[in-house]
Design an enzyme around this catalytic site. Structure first.
Site, mmCIF file in Angstrom:
data_model
loop_
_atom_site.group_PDB
_atom_site.id
_atom_site.type_symbol
_atom_site.label_atom_id
_atom_site.label_comp_id
_atom_site.label_asym_id
_atom_site.label_seq_id
_atom_site.Cartn_x
_atom_site.Cartn_y
_atom_site.Cartn_z
ATOM 1 N N HIS A 170 -36.497 101.545 47.541
ATOM 2 C CA HIS A 170 -36.499 101.112 48.946
ATOM 3 C C HIS A 170 -35.623 99.883 49.183
ATOM 4 O O HIS A 170 -35.318 99.548 50.330
ATOM 5 C CB HIS A 170 -37.936 100.879 49.453
ATOM 6 N N ASP A 221 -40.432 105.497 43.928
ATOM 7 C CA ASP A 221 -39.737 104.296 44.410
ATOM 8 C C ASP A 221 -39.087 103.542 43.255
ATOM 9 O O ASP A 221 -39.506 102.457 42.856
ATOM 10 C CB ASP A 221 -40.730 103.401 45.151
ATOM 11 N N SER A 280 -39.939 92.894 45.357
ATOM 12 C CA SER A 280 -39.741 94.323 45.097
ATOM 13 C C SER A 280 -38.597 94.564 44.116
ATOM 14 O O SER A 280 -37.564 93.895 44.163
ATOM 15 C CB SER A 280 -39.418 95.048 46.402
#
Length: 258
Positions: A67, A115, A214
Site C-alpha cells: 500500500h 500487502d 508501514s
C-alpha cells in the site's frame, strides 16, 4: 530445534494513513542495530516526506508494504529510499525507485491481504555497517504465539497526531494468536487472514507501530517475520497491530528480487 529456521536472502546482486500506515511507547535505537531498515520517502506538495519504511533484500531490491507503492497518486518517480541513517530525512544515502512489484494477491479495495511488495532501485546499495541485507524467515514457517518481537521505525509517536520521530525508535511487543486476533477484528468488520501476524500487548496496549511505520519490520531477534501493514488505532488494547506474514511470501520474494 531453534524456534525459527531462517533464510538469509543474500540474493544475486544484479499512501494512505487509515490506521493502516502504522512507534508508540518506543525507545531510541540506532541504525547499527537495524542496518537493513531504510526510510521510504514520498514526493508530495513540492517536497519529500517520510511516510513508510522498507528492508534491504540485496543491492538492488527492498521489501516493503504494497500500500506504500499503490494508488492513483503513486508513480515510481515519486518514491525514493534513504538508507544508512538513524535520523528521519537526514543523513545516509538517497536512492530512487525504478519499479515496484506488488504481490499479485494485493487488492486494497478488498482487504490488506497480500500487502507486501518487492521494489527495484535505480542503482545499487553500497553495503556497510549501517546498510546490510535482511534475514527473512523461511517459507511456510509457523509463527508461535506470545513470543517477544520488535518493531522499529520513524512513525508517529501519538495516535491521531502527525508526530513522526526524528530519531529511530524501537518497541518490544508480543505475537498474538491469529484466531483470537481474527475474532477481535471481526467485531469491527475487519478481516485478519492466515497471511497476517498480529502483535501487541493484548488488553493493555500502549506499544505499537503507527502512521509512517508501514513497510517496516517485525523482528524475532534479527529475523524479519513480518512487514508492518495495518490496524485500528495505534497501541490499542483491543485491536493489536497487523503485519504481513513474511513466511507466506518468502519464496515469492526470492523469485522476484533478482
Amino acid at each position: 530445534m531453534a524456534r525459527l529456521v531462517v533464510l538469509a536472502l543474500a540474493l544475486l546482486a544484479a499512501s494512505s494513513c487509515y490506521a493502516s500506515q502504522r512507534i508508540i511507547g518506543g525507545r531510541p535505537a540506532y541504525i547499527e542495530q537495524y542496518p537493513s531498515l531504510v526510510q521510504v520517502e514520498n514526493y508530495s506538495n513540492g517536497g519529500w516526506r517520510q511516510d513508510c519504511s522498507a528492508n534491504i533484500l540485496n543491492i538492488l531490491y527492498v521489501l516493503s508494504a504494497a500500500h506504500c507503492f499503490y494508488g492513483p497518486k503513486y508513480a515510481p518517480h515519486l518514491r525514493r529510499i534513504r538508507y544508512g541513517t538513524t535520523y528521519r530525512l537526514r543523513g545516509g544515502t538517497i536512492n530512487y525507485v525504478e519499479k515496484e512489484f506488488n504481490h499479485p494477491s494485493f487488492d486494497l479495495e478488498m482487504s490488506y491481504d497480500g500487502d507486501i511488495t518487492v521494489v527495484r532501485l535505480r542503482r545499487p546499495i553500497i553495503y556497510s555497517t549501517v546498510a546490510t541485507v535482511a534475514t527473512l524467515i523461511y517459507h511456510g514457517a509457523r509463527i508461535l504465539d506470545n513470543i517477544p518481537v520488535v518493531h522499529a521505525g520513524w512513525g508517529d509517536t501519538i495516535e491521531g497526531v502527525y508526530s513522526p520521530s526524528e530519531h529511530l525508535l524501537d518497541v518490544q511487543i508480543y505475537t498474538i494468536n491469529n484466531d483470537l486476533c481474527r475474532e477481535r477484528y471481526m467485531t469491527a468488520n475487519e478481516t485478519v487472514t492466515e497471511n497476517m501476524i498480529c502483535a501487541g500487548v493484548l488488553d493493555v496496549g500502549g506499544r505499537d507501530a503507527c502512521s509512517g511505520d508501514s513497510g517496516g519490520p517485525l523482528y524475532d531477534g534479527n529475523v524479519i517475520i513480518g512487514v508492518i501493514s495495518w490496524g485500528l488505532g495505534c497501541g490499542n488494547d483491543t485491536f493489536p497491530g497487523v503485519s504481513a506474514n513474511v513466511a507466506s511470501y518468502t519464496n515469492w520474494i526470492a523469485q522476484t528480487a533478482v
